[in-house]
Design an enzyme around this catalytic site. Structure first.
Site, mmCIF file in Angstrom:
data_model
loop_
_atom_site.group_PDB
_atom_site.id
_atom_site.type_symbol
_atom_site.label_atom_id
_atom_site.label_comp_id
_atom_site.label_asym_id
_atom_site.label_seq_id
_atom_site.Cartn_x
_atom_site.Cartn_y
_atom_site.Cartn_z
ATOM 1 N N TYR A 47 0.809 -1.218 0.000
ATOM 2 C CA TYR A 47 0.000 0.000 0.000
ATOM 3 C C TYR A 47 0.852 1.283 0.000
ATOM 4 O O TYR A 47 1.619 1.508 0.929
ATOM 5 C CB TYR A 47 -0.951 -0.003 1.222
ATOM 6 N N HIS A 58 -4.121 0.075 6.407
ATOM 7 C CA HIS A 58 -5.000 -0.062 5.241
ATOM 8 C C HIS A 58 -5.825 -1.350 5.289
ATOM 9 O O HIS A 58 -5.901 -2.101 4.297
ATOM 10 C CB HIS A 58 -4.204 0.064 3.933
HETATM 11 C C1 GCO Z 1 -5.496 7.536 3.067
HETATM 12 C C2 GCO Z 1 -6.175 6.448 2.303
HETATM 13 C C3 GCO Z 1 -6.032 6.529 0.840
HETATM 14 C C4 GCO Z 1 -6.895 5.497 0.144
HETATM 15 C C5 GCO Z 1 -7.568 6.122 -1.022
HETATM 16 C C6 GCO Z 1 -8.402 5.181 -1.813
HETATM 17 O O1 GCO Z 1 -5.383 7.342 4.257
HETATM 18 O O2 GCO Z 1 -5.126 8.533 2.488
HETATM 19 O O3 GCO Z 1 -5.901 5.197 2.867
HETATM 20 O O4 GCO Z 1 -4.706 6.451 0.478
HETATM 21 O O5 GCO Z 1 -6.147 4.410 -0.259
HETATM 22 O O6 GCO Z 1 -8.327 7.181 -0.568
HETATM 23 O O7 GCO Z 1 -9.013 5.856 -2.870
HETATM 24 MG MG MG Z 2 -5.979 5.490 4.999
#
Ligand code: GCO
Ligand code: MG
Length: 408
Positions: free
Chosen positions: A160, A217
């Protein structure tokens, strides 16, 4: 006073922002953001086909009744698409209200509770040293809070929000190479073995003052999340984000029994009914909803007030998929909210974005200073918008090494 027209635009510099403009018979207009990342055409269509034809002729000053009309009147209500569409209308109606009152929105909420609102940046690295470089850059820019994500040794692909190679600047929000998602491979055991030590090294390198945040995540089970939270306790995190998949409101009980690490959750929630138990049972410390897909200012304000009763502070989602319109709505809520915590600030402050959405909201040394212009304090240049159109994009999907589909 009557609404005479409303238009929806989809597109933007490097993002498919969904922008709503509501026009009234008194020459005042309001702006809203309905961007649902990688599903942008759907709230746009909901607005165009169902909501806007009903909106024409309504009195824009009755923002509460209009919210109830769309929410209760939908019958099949809630869900991110509908709530993003209602949210955009709601923001635009508050914008109109502020312009009518000739006041910035924070004044209509109850005035300012602080001069500036603390934000965090998103530092990322292919490996730990690469991440250290990224953190240093934000510290030099004056940020007091940084969320830290890095690649895990031995993980078959990047995970992620981290780049494949050191020095690359990963644009992790959307992959515009096609509608079929890329696949990331995940291994929770490797993550659990590596990440607590990496966070401890970051703390040792940057000292006690820098606020450190980390986003899991949604990838751990409740038991693993409890193990992780206990292991990172000595790091003194400002928050641990989305340790478990967010739909299970009981999942955090085990974590709470084993750790006092502050928990932040809620960026995927679109109504108070997805977080009321989390808040009332005091299982979280920060609520991460966004005005964009949690029904706009009217609904998010209700969540903020409920949270305030239970020592839960705000930490609104601010990924780059939010346009400067919904970020402006959050800047006003952040200026007012007695239980403000921090704001995620990953906005792409490029000259192209500033030209499309001119505004006087200012970011300096990791703090946002809200504009005093009436309403939301952000505009939308329709002629600039003609330069952009919709491009299909996707999030990756995540699989375990044996092929099992996992949470992204
Ligand atoms: C964050 C989020 C995002 C998401 C995204 C998905 O904390 O900024 O986890 O990175 O992955 O909004 O569209
Ligand atoms: Mg997030």
């Amino acid at each position: 006073m009557k609404i005479t027209d409303a238009k929806v635009f989809v597109g933007g510099p490097g993002k498919n922002y969904v922008t709503l403009k509501i026009i009234t018979d008194q020459g005042i207009y309001g702006l809203g953001d309905a961007t649902l990342n990688n599903r942008e055409t759907l709230p746009a269509k909901y607005l165009q086909d169902y909501l806007i034809p009903n909106l024409i002729g309504m009195d824009p000053r009755n923002s509460e009744d209009i919210w109830q009309f769309f929410y209760r009147g939908a019958y099949f209500r809630r869900g991110p698409i509908a709530m993003a569409a209602f949210g955009a209308i709601d923001m635009a109606l508050w914008d109109i209200k502020g312009k009518l009152a000739n006041m910035p929105l924070y004044q209509l909420f109850g005035g300012k509770s602080r001069d500036g609102a603390m934000v965090y940046a998103h530092a990322t690295g292919a490996d730990l040293e690469d991440l250290m470089d990224s953190i240093s850059q934000y510290v030099e820019q004056g940020y007091r809070a940084v969320r830290v994500q890095c690649g895990i040794p031995g993980m078959p692909t990047a995970s992620y929000a981290v780049p494949d190679k050191p020095g690359e600047n990963e644009h992790y929000m959307s992959d515009f190479s096609g509608i079929r998602p890329k696949v990331e491979i995940w291994n929770s055991d490797r993550y659990l073995r590596y990440m607590p030590g990496a966070l401890a090294e970051i703390r040792a390198r940057f000292g006690p003052e820098l606020k450190l945040l980390h986003d899991v995540h949604h990838r751990l089970t409740p038991r693993e999340a409890a193990e992780f939270a206990r292991a990172v306790e000595p790091v003194g995190l400002y928050w641990l984000e989305d340790p478990t998949p967010a739909e299970d409101q009981s999942a955090l009980k085990l974590l709470r029994q084993h750790s006092t690490v502050p928990v932040a959750i809620g960026e995927v929630f679109n109504s108070i009914w997805e977080c009321n138990k989390l808040i009332e049972q005091e299982l979280i410390d920060f609520i991460r909803v966004a005005v964009t897909y949690a029904g706009g200012i009217t609904h998010v304000k209700r969540i903020v007030d409920l949270a305030g009763l239970h020592h839960v502070r705000t930490g609104f989602h601010g990924a780059p998929s939010h346009s400067p319109i919904s970020m402006a709505a959050q800047h006003h809520l952040n200026a007012w909210a007695p239980n403000f915590g921090i704001q995620e600030y990953l906005v792409l402050d490029t000259p192209e974005c500033d030209a499309l959405f001119p505004s006087e909201h200012r970011m300096k040394n990791g703090m946002v200073y809200v504009s005093d212009a009436p309403g939301l304090g952000v505009d939308f240049d329709e002629s600039e918008a003609q330069n952009y159109s919709y491009k299909p994009g996707s999030h990756p999907v995540v699989r375990l090494e044996d092929g099992t589909l996992w949470d992204y």
